[in-house]
Design a protein around this motif. Structure first.
Motif, PDB file in Angstrom:
ATOM      1  N   LYS A  94       1.387   9.270  -6.180  1.00  0.00           N
ATOM      2  CA  LYS A  94       1.496  10.436  -6.067  1.00  0.00           C
ATOM      3  C   LYS A  94       2.792  10.983  -7.144  1.00  0.00           C
ATOM      4  O   LYS A  94       2.610  11.912  -7.691  1.00  0.00           O
ATOM      5  N   LEU A  95       3.603  10.008  -7.346  1.00  0.00           N
ATOM      6  CA  LEU A  95       4.635  10.174  -8.593  1.00  0.00           C
ATOM      7  C   LEU A  95       4.154  10.443  -9.877  1.00  0.00           C
ATOM      8  O   LEU A  95       4.512  11.212 -10.598  1.00  0.00           O
ATOM      9  N   THR A  96       3.236   9.594 -10.281  1.00  0.00           N
ATOM     10  CA  THR A  96       2.593   9.554 -11.688  1.00  0.00           C
ATOM     11  C   THR A  96       1.344  10.316 -11.820  1.00  0.00           C
ATOM     12  O   THR A  96       0.855  10.430 -13.162  1.00  0.00           O
ATOM     13  N   ARG A  97       0.837  10.891 -10.559  1.00  0.00           N
ATOM     14  CA  ARG A  97      -0.389  11.675 -10.762  1.00  0.00           C
ATOM     15  C   ARG A  97      -1.555  10.928 -11.493  1.00  0.00           C
ATOM     16  O   ARG A  97      -1.961  11.348 -12.294  1.00  0.00           O
ATOM     17  N   THR A  98      -1.531   9.658 -11.012  1.00  0.00           N
ATOM     18  CA  THR A  98      -2.773   8.783 -11.438  1.00  0.00           C
ATOM     19  C   THR A  98      -4.055   9.420 -11.307  1.00  0.00           C
ATOM     20  O   THR A  98      -4.320  10.309 -10.185  1.00  0.00           O
ATOM     21  N   PRO A  99      -5.068   9.507 -12.191  1.00  0.00           N
ATOM     22  CA  PRO A  99      -6.226  10.227 -12.241  1.00  0.00           C
ATOM     23  C   PRO A  99      -6.997   9.474 -10.714  1.00  0.00           C
ATOM     24  O   PRO A  99      -6.840   8.498 -10.370  1.00  0.00           O
ATOM     25  N   ARG A 100      -7.700  10.381 -10.192  1.00  0.00           N
ATOM     26  CA  ARG A 100      -8.524  10.048  -8.912  1.00  0.00           C
ATOM     27  C   ARG A 100      -9.291   8.901  -8.870  1.00  0.00           C
ATOM     28  O   ARG A 100      -9.291   8.125  -8.256  1.00  0.00           O
ATOM     29  N   HIS A 101     -10.004   8.657 -10.065  1.00  0.00           N
ATOM     30  CA  HIS A 101     -10.810   7.406  -9.991  1.00  0.00           C
ATOM     31  C   HIS A 101     -10.080   6.080 -10.255  1.00  0.00           C
ATOM     32  O   HIS A 101     -10.633   5.023 -10.087  1.00  0.00           O
ATOM     33  N   LEU A 102      -8.871   6.185 -10.649  1.00  0.00           N
ATOM     34  CA  LEU A 102      -7.910   4.951 -10.715  1.00  0.00           C
ATOM     35  C   LEU A 102      -6.999   4.890  -9.453  1.00  0.00           C
ATOM     36  O   LEU A 102      -6.304   3.717  -9.495  1.00  0.00           O
ATOM     37  N   SER A 103      -6.887   5.606  -8.656  1.00  0.00           N
ATOM     38  CA  SER A 103      -5.716   5.748  -7.629  1.00  0.00           C
ATOM     39  C   SER A 103      -6.104   4.609  -6.716  1.00  0.00           C
ATOM     40  O   SER A 103      -5.113   3.817  -6.226  1.00  0.00           O
ATOM     41  N   GLY A 104      -7.146   4.359  -6.220  1.00  0.00           N
ATOM     42  CA  GLY A 104      -7.571   2.931  -5.595  1.00  0.00           C
ATOM     43  C   GLY A 104      -7.243   1.505  -6.244  1.00  0.00           C
ATOM     44  O   GLY A 104      -6.737   0.919  -5.651  1.00  0.00           O
TER      45      GLY A 104
ATOM     46  N   ALA B  77       0.706  -1.178  -0.159  1.00  0.00           N
ATOM     47  CA  ALA B  77      -0.031   0.063   0.109  1.00  0.00           C
ATOM     48  C   ALA B  77       0.794   1.335  -0.121  1.00  0.00           C
ATOM     49  O   ALA B  77       0.579   2.159  -0.740  1.00  0.00           O
ATOM     50  N   LEU B  78       1.745   1.420   0.660  1.00  0.00           N
ATOM     51  CA  LEU B  78       2.870   2.417   0.840  1.00  0.00           C
ATOM     52  C   LEU B  78       3.380   2.616  -0.472  1.00  0.00           C
ATOM     53  O   LEU B  78       3.571   3.628  -1.172  1.00  0.00           O
ATOM     54  N   LEU B  79       4.125   1.492  -1.197  1.00  0.00           N
ATOM     55  CA  LEU B  79       4.476   1.722  -2.384  1.00  0.00           C
ATOM     56  C   LEU B  79       3.412   2.225  -3.352  1.00  0.00           C
ATOM     57  O   LEU B  79       3.941   2.928  -4.603  1.00  0.00           O
ATOM     58  N   GLY B  80       2.519   1.480  -3.331  1.00  0.00           N
ATOM     59  CA  GLY B  80       1.303   2.066  -4.352  1.00  0.00           C
ATOM     60  C   GLY B  80       0.870   3.429  -4.265  1.00  0.00           C
ATOM     61  O   GLY B  80       0.690   4.065  -5.296  1.00  0.00           O
TER      62      GLY B  80
END
Length: 81
Positions: free
Chosen positions: A21-31, A13-16
């Motif tokens: 944060k580093l790749t600025r994943t869209p909010r709906h895909l971050s989970g 979870a920490l690595l994910g």
């Protein structure tokens, strides 16, 4: 074993979270990214850690000859769970 699985999920979870944060994943895909990092590391992590532990002095699985048998059985059982 439950503590080991919990630690694997927490580290994943920490690595994910760092990847999100580093790749600025869209909010709906971050989970989805964090979840895949958690569960994706569950099986592979022990298969890397156990042989490394077997080569160290005072390994938790005992003698070096016995360590690989018990350690790999532990890793396989953990993957099955």
């Amino acid at each position: 074993m439950p503590v080991n699985i919990l630690l694997t999920f927490l580290i994943g979870a920490l690595l994910g979270w760092i990847v999100v944060k580093l790749t600025r994943t869209p909010r709906h895909l971050s989970g989805l990214v964090v979840g895949n990092c958690c569960a994706g590391n569950l099986g592979n992590l022990l298969l890397l850690i156990v042989p490394a532990l077997c080569e160290q002095n005072g390994s938790p699985f005992g003698d070096v000859d016995v360590c690989m048998d018990y350690g790999m059985a532990y890793a396989s059982f953990s993957m099955a769970v």
